[in-house]
Design a protein around this motif. Structure first.
Motif, short mmCIF file in Angstrom:
data_model
loop_
_atom_site.label_atom_id
_atom_site.label_comp_id
_atom_site.label_asym_id
_atom_site.label_seq_id
_atom_site.Cartn_x
_atom_site.Cartn_y
_atom_site.Cartn_z
N ILE A 1 0.82 -1.21 0.00
CA ILE A 1 0.00 0.00 0.00
C ILE A 1 0.86 1.27 0.00
N ASN B 1 3.58 1.51 -5.50
CA ASN B 1 2.17 1.22 -5.20
C ASN B 1 1.35 2.48 -5.01
N ARG C 1 -1.79 3.01 -7.56
CA ARG C 1 -3.16 3.28 -7.09
C ARG C 1 -3.69 4.59 -7.67
N GLU D 1 -4.66 3.92 -11.27
CA GLU D 1 -5.88 3.10 -11.34
C GLU D 1 -7.13 3.92 -11.04
N ASN D 2 -6.95 4.98 -10.22
CA ASN D 2 -8.10 5.79 -9.82
C ASN D 2 -8.29 7.04 -10.68
N SER E 1 -4.24 8.93 -2.68
CA SER E 1 -3.27 7.84 -2.73
C SER E 1 -2.25 7.98 -1.61
N ARG F 1 -3.92 7.13 1.75
CA ARG F 1 -4.02 5.67 1.94
C ARG F 1 -2.68 5.09 2.37
#
Length: 317
Positions: free
Chosen positions: A186, A191, A195, A198-199, A228, A231
């Motif tokens: 994460i 990563n 992310r 991907e978003n 991101s 997170r």
């Protein structure tokens, strides 16, 4: 003042650095080679021997009493072997024996790179004066090390403090290590970037899709980039709080490329930590950026070698 020196090696997937270091952590001589990471194990070892060779021809070499190695891991200090994920030619490679032979049979101390950076931060950096600390490297991966009771705590094989593979999301993504929802899956740079992409985050005209580019977008207010990093901060906070609850650390030091994001990381991290670290004995936990920079691996490897000397307690290492 003690006039003895130690040799230090910092071995990673990109470069092999070497130095002669004095008892105050000052680097006196340096040598470096690129890591031939895609070659066979003995070719990689030749690069290590070339770095050592440059150090051994120095007039100062006669004062060297030990060699410290900080290596990408996993390492096995009890067996003297290394199996760095990013150097496929080294699997169970007998690095300690090979370095000892190249260094004229001096004592050799092996630790993982996360432990090495922890040793450096405790000796000279952000964890100085703290008897119980977690130091983390958040970059391509997430590694770390522990100081407990005023001493480096590498564990039997040299991997203690490897916070990147604490699971913080039971139903999370599969991590390459085989577990689910690991901190590294994460919070690592790649990563964070994955992310964001991907978003719906899109890089600028330069096409840079690194975590640093995501951090720049977050600083300019991009909501996907901010989310991101939030997170990642949440995952780091959960891992740090779990560690603090288990062994009562009072500071967590964060280095590596992602650590350089500044408030984009540290502001949500401190906020998340207040919701995870709630018990009385972890409530005063502080989080700080690392101070040692690119020499941390060398200085930490030197600290590990110095700590093994008979007079180490007197030297205060």
């Amino acid at each position: 003042m003690h006039t003895d020196l130690v040799a230090a090696l910092d071995i990673g997937g990109t470069k092999i650095a070497g130095a002669l270091v004095d008892g105050h952590g000052h680097i006196l001589i340096r040598a470096q080679r690129p890591t031939p990471a895609r070659e066979d194990g003995d070719t990689v070892m030749r690069a290590v021997e070339e770095v050592l060779g440059e150090l051994t021809v120095s007039p100062l070499w006669g004062r060297v009493t030990a060699v410290g190695i900080g290596s990408a891991g996993p390492v096995d200090a009890s067996a003297g072997t290394v199996s760095p994920v990013n150097v496929p030619g080294w699997r169970g490679y007998p690095l300690v024996g090979r370095v000892r032979a190249a260094a004229g049979d001096l004592p050799v101390e092996l630790i993982g790179d996360g432990v090495a950076i922890t040793a450096a931060e405790h000796w000279q950096g952000a964890a100085r004066g703290h008897d119980n600390a977690l130091c983390m490297v958040v970059s391509t991966g997430v590694g770390g090390g522990l100081v407990l009771g005023g001493r480096l705590h590498p564990g039997p094989t040299g991997n203690a403090g490897h916070i990147g593979h604490i699971s913080v999301d039971l139903d999370g993504d599969l991590c390459p290590c085989g577990s689910h929802g690991c901190v590294e899956r994460i919070a690592s740079g790649p990563n964070i970037a994955r992310r964001a992409l991907e978003n719906g985050w899109r890089p600028g005209p330069d096409g840079d899709t690194s975590a640093a580019a995501v951090a720049a977008a977050a600083r300019s207010g991009d909501p996907v980039a901010l989310a991101s990093f939030e997170r990642a901060a949440q995952a780091l906070a959960a891992g740090i709080a779990a560690t603090a609850t288990l062994v009562e650390i009072d500071i967590a030091v964060i280095g590596g490329g992602v650590g350089k994001a500044g408030d984009i990381l540290f502001a949500p991290l401190r906020k998340a930590l207040s919701t995870y670290a709630t018990l009385s004995f972890v409530r005063n936990l502080t989080v700080a950026p690392a101070q040692m920079g690119t020499d941390a691996g060398l200085v930490g490897a030197a600290a590990a070698a110095l700590a093994k000397r008979p007079d180490a307690a007197a030297a205060g290492v």
